[in-house]
Design a protein around this motif. Structure first.
Motif, PDB file in Angstrom:
ATOM      1  N   LEU A 139       0.840  -1.208   0.000  1.00  0.00           N
ATOM      2  CA  LEU A 139       0.000   0.000   0.000  1.00  0.00           C
ATOM      3  C   LEU A 139       0.874   1.256   0.000  1.00  0.00           C
ATOM      4  O   LEU A 139       0.622   2.205  -0.748  1.00  0.00           O
ATOM      5  CB  LEU A 139      -0.917  -0.024   1.227  1.00  0.00           C
ATOM      6  N   ALA A 140       1.907   1.260   0.833  1.00  0.00           N
ATOM      7  CA  ALA A 140       2.795   2.429   0.907  1.00  0.00           C
ATOM      8  C   ALA A 140       3.478   2.646  -0.452  1.00  0.00           C
ATOM      9  O   ALA A 140       3.607   3.777  -0.926  1.00  0.00           O
ATOM     10  CB  ALA A 140       3.833   2.225   2.005  1.00  0.00           C
ATOM     11  N   ALA A 141       3.894   1.550  -1.089  1.00  0.00           N
ATOM     12  CA  ALA A 141       4.559   1.684  -2.399  1.00  0.00           C
ATOM     13  C   ALA A 141       3.584   2.232  -3.437  1.00  0.00           C
ATOM     14  O   ALA A 141       3.943   3.075  -4.257  1.00  0.00           O
ATOM     15  CB  ALA A 141       5.113   0.329  -2.836  1.00  0.00           C
ATOM     16  N   VAL A 142       2.322   1.759  -3.406  1.00  0.00           N
ATOM     17  CA  VAL A 142       1.332   2.253  -4.374  1.00  0.00           C
ATOM     18  C   VAL A 142       1.115   3.743  -4.158  1.00  0.00           C
ATOM     19  O   VAL A 142       1.105   4.535  -5.103  1.00  0.00           O
ATOM     20  CB  VAL A 142      -0.006   1.479  -4.237  1.00  0.00           C
ATOM     21  N   ARG A 143       0.964   4.156  -2.892  1.00  0.00           N
ATOM     22  CA  ARG A 143       0.692   5.580  -2.633  1.00  0.00           C
ATOM     23  C   ARG A 143       1.886   6.443  -3.015  1.00  0.00           C
ATOM     24  O   ARG A 143       1.721   7.544  -3.539  1.00  0.00           O
ATOM     25  CB  ARG A 143       0.306   5.766  -1.158  1.00  0.00           C
ATOM     26  N   GLU A 144       3.067   5.923  -2.790  1.00  0.00           N
ATOM     27  CA  GLU A 144       4.265   6.699  -3.134  1.00  0.00           C
ATOM     28  C   GLU A 144       4.419   6.831  -4.662  1.00  0.00           C
ATOM     29  O   GLU A 144       4.724   7.894  -5.169  1.00  0.00           O
ATOM     30  CB  GLU A 144       5.478   5.982  -2.543  1.00  0.00           C
ATOM     31  N   ARG A 145       4.169   5.732  -5.375  1.00  0.00           N
ATOM     32  CA  ARG A 145       4.440   5.750  -6.831  1.00  0.00           C
ATOM     33  C   ARG A 145       3.256   6.260  -7.653  1.00  0.00           C
ATOM     34  O   ARG A 145       3.449   6.909  -8.679  1.00  0.00           O
ATOM     35  CB  ARG A 145       4.781   4.322  -7.302  1.00  0.00           C
ATOM     36  N   LEU A 146       2.029   5.924  -7.232  1.00  0.00           N
ATOM     37  CA  LEU A 146       0.863   6.269  -8.049  1.00  0.00           C
ATOM     38  C   LEU A 146       0.140   7.504  -7.519  1.00  0.00           C
ATOM     39  O   LEU A 146      -0.757   8.022  -8.166  1.00  0.00           O
ATOM     40  CB  LEU A 146      -0.135   5.105  -8.105  1.00  0.00           C
ATOM     41  N   GLY A 147       0.514   7.943  -6.305  1.00  0.00           N
ATOM     42  CA  GLY A 147      -0.145   9.118  -5.732  1.00  0.00           C
ATOM     43  C   GLY A 147      -1.014   8.733  -4.545  1.00  0.00           C
ATOM     44  O   GLY A 147      -1.521   7.608  -4.469  1.00  0.00           O
ATOM     45  N   ALA A 148      -1.200   9.722  -3.647  1.00  0.00           N
ATOM     46  CA  ALA A 148      -1.915   9.469  -2.390  1.00  0.00           C
ATOM     47  C   ALA A 148      -3.355   9.034  -2.632  1.00  0.00           C
ATOM     48  O   ALA A 148      -3.942   8.323  -1.809  1.00  0.00           O
ATOM     49  CB  ALA A 148      -1.875  10.728  -1.530  1.00  0.00           C
ATOM     50  N   ASP A 149      -3.948   9.463  -3.780  1.00  0.00           N
ATOM     51  CA  ASP A 149      -5.368   9.149  -4.022  1.00  0.00           C
ATOM     52  C   ASP A 149      -5.579   7.875  -4.823  1.00  0.00           C
ATOM     53  O   ASP A 149      -6.723   7.543  -5.159  1.00  0.00           O
ATOM     54  CB  ASP A 149      -6.033  10.301  -4.793  1.00  0.00           C
ATOM     55  N   ALA A 150      -4.503   7.194  -5.159  1.00  0.00           N
ATOM     56  CA  ALA A 150      -4.653   6.027  -6.041  1.00  0.00           C
ATOM     57  C   ALA A 150      -5.507   4.940  -5.384  1.00  0.00           C
ATOM     58  O   ALA A 150      -6.227   4.212  -6.061  1.00  0.00           O
ATOM     59  CB  ALA A 150      -3.283   5.466  -6.403  1.00  0.00           C
ATOM     60  N   VAL A 151      -5.425   4.829  -4.066  1.00  0.00           N
ATOM     61  CA  VAL A 151      -6.228   3.813  -3.365  1.00  0.00           C
ATOM     62  C   VAL A 151      -7.295   4.543  -2.559  1.00  0.00           C
ATOM     63  O   VAL A 151      -6.969   5.372  -1.711  1.00  0.00           O
ATOM     64  CB  VAL A 151      -5.357   2.972  -2.407  1.00  0.00           C
ATOM     65  N   ARG A 152      -8.553   4.262  -2.858  1.00  0.00           N
ATOM     66  CA  ARG A 152      -9.621   4.869  -2.064  1.00  0.00           C
ATOM     67  C   ARG A 152     -10.318   3.768  -1.288  1.00  0.00           C
ATOM     68  O   ARG A 152     -10.797   2.792  -1.869  1.00  0.00           O
ATOM     69  CB  ARG A 152     -10.612   5.577  -2.985  1.00  0.00           C
ATOM     70  N   THR A 153     -10.372   3.940   0.031  1.00  0.00           N
ATOM     71  CA  THR A 153     -11.014   2.933   0.877  1.00  0.00           C
ATOM     72  C   THR A 153     -12.494   3.292   1.067  1.00  0.00           C
ATOM     73  O   THR A 153     -12.946   4.360   0.671  1.00  0.00           O
ATOM     74  CB  THR A 153     -10.308   2.841   2.249  1.00  0.00           C
TER      75      THR A 153
END
Ligand SMILES: Cc1cc2nc3c(=O)[nH]c(=O)nc-3n(C[C@H](O)[C@H](O)[C@H](O)COP(=O)(O)OP(=O)(O)OC[C@H]3O[C@@H](n4cnc5c(N)ncnc54)[C@H](O)[C@@H]3O)c2cc1C
Length: 399
Positions: free
Chosen positions: A109-123
């Motif tokens: 999750l941290a890698a996704v937010r770092e590489r794709l942006g803070a909004d890439a994962v919406r819970t």
């Protein structure tokens, strides 16, 4: 192209990282309001460690996990029946890691937010439906539910990947005739206990007494992950719901293991010393004759739930994710890329589902070292995890 991934489990998050690495925009929508470090231990087999290493996460994984070097089968008096090397010690170029599932999920999750942006994962956002076809010539219309407000929202994307786990809504919509969850008849109690290392300190132990079995391995930080399995019924469709996070009771599981004496690994103490016991019926589903349709597909447990006996569930979802990204990046039409992905992964993962079933049956009857060796060899061949083949295979990186 934008791909919407339903589910921020290990498969969905790895898919987001893989698509990003292949130059494709991805967003993840996760039904849970918060991604908490749920679950207990899982194994990442060398074929998955290779993929995560090629995504640039090798060093972080090495810090997080325990590199497993051997598997030891024993009887309840602690007598070794069979042992075999694992990971690097077996000749793979990549280790086998035992990790805490929730910690691995947070790393991804941290890698996704770092590489794709803070909004890439919406819970807190559940995928509830989708439409494609003549009315949506350029993509897929996905319907999402905001779980806090109850509002429904629609978004248009180039492709939808259902990485939404065992009870996948995307699968239900794609394959309503996909059949029920199938119970092996085995109840599993799982937990993590702070305990002294046993055997080599990086060993996986499997101990069996008839229909009762214990699997234990370290996951770092002086923690031993354990799974107690007891066959209580004949296999058949599951009458109740299967939830990985259902609370279990010590009084239900301890009586099966009270007389076990394994030397350094004190099983009654291991079970009793666990803060929270989880209980889960060992289930899978019949492999599907087809996964996707057009610009919508499935990945990980949504596509091919399997018994955890081969320690392969998370690993297969990681490989799915990498093949998906490579094939989508190579195709002009997302539907063609998804069809190629399915052609490469559907039968390969069906073989793992069936090999896991077979192994769960064989293990109970294996008596000699030769039969154990045959069993682990057969499993490797059936699941395409031969050492030389993995070491020699070209990378799945998108060109
Ligand atoms: C809470 C939990 C604990 C687990 N614990 C263990 C364990 O201890 N040991 C083990 O071997 N395996 C465990 N597993 C299973 C293991 O994680 C998977 O077999 C493997 O990692 C493949 O994962 P996946 O990404 O395909 O699916 P999952 O890991 O199941 O992830 C699916 C994700 O999709 C989300 N989701 C579901 N429906 C929707 C929807 N409609 N829209 C959006 N999101 C949705 C779920 O909340 C979940 O986060 C656990 C799974 C879960 C969900």
């Amino acid at each position: 192209m934008t791909v919407l991934i339903a589910g921020a489990g290990i498969g969905g998050l790895t898919a987001a990282l893989s698509l990003h690495a292949a130059g494709i925009d991805a967003v993840v929508r996760e039904s849970a309001r918060e991604i908490r470090p749920l679950g207990v231990g899982i194994n990442l087999l060398p074929h998955a460690v290779r993929e995560l290493t090629e995504l640039g996460l090798g060093d972080q994984l090495a810090e997080l996990g325990v590199s497993i070097t051997e598997i030891v089968y024993a009887d309840p008096r602690g007598r070794q029946l069979f042992a075999e090397s694992r990971g690097l010690a077996q000749g793979y170029r990549w280790p086998q890691y035992a990790v805490h599932r929730g910690e691995l999920q947070h790393l991804l999750l941290a890698a996704v937010r770092e590489r794709l942006g803070a909004d890439a994962v919406r819970t807190g956002t559940r995928v509830v439906d989708f439409a494609q076809g003549p009315e949506e010539p350029a993509g897929v219309r996905v319907q999402l539910l905001d779980r806090d407000s109850g509002a429904l929202e629609e978004t248009r994307v180039s492709a939808l990947v259902g990485a939404d786990g065992l009870h996948s809504a995307v699968r239900r919509r794609l394959r309503p005739d996909g059949g029920p969850l199938l119970w092996s008849g085995i109840r599993m109690w799982r937990g993590v206990t702070r305990a002294e290392p046993f055997l080599a300190g990086c060993s996986m132990a499997i101990v069996r007494d008839g229909d009762v079995e214990l699997v234990a391995y370290p996951i770092g930080g002086d923690r031993i992950n354990w799974v107690a399995q007891v066959k209580v019924s004949e296999p058949g469709p599951l009458a109740e719901d299967a939830d990985w996070n259902r609370a279990g009771r010590l009084t239900d599981v301890l009586p099966y293991f009270e007389h076990w004496s394994l030397g350094r690994l004190d099983v009654p103490e291991l079970l009793s010393g666990c803060g929270q016991i989880l209980e889960y019926p060992m289930v899978d589903r019949e492999p599907l004759p087809a996964w996707g349709r057009g610009r919508v597909t499935l990945l990980g447990d949504a596509a091919h739930p399997m018994y955890p006996v081969g320690a392969n569930g998370a690993s297969q979802s990681v490989v799915d994710a990498r093949v998906l990204a490579r094939e989508l990046s190579a195709a002009d039409d997302p539907a063609v890329g998804l069809a190629r992905y399915e052609a490469l992964r559907r039968e390969a993962t069906a073989a793992v589902v069936l090999a896991n079933r077979e192994m769960s049956r064989t293990e109970a009857h294996s008596k000699s070292a030769e039969s154990f060796a045959r069993m682990t060899d057969t499993y490797r061949n059936a699941t395409g995890s031969d050492v030389a083949a993995l070491n020699a295979r070209p990378s799945l990186n998108a060109p």
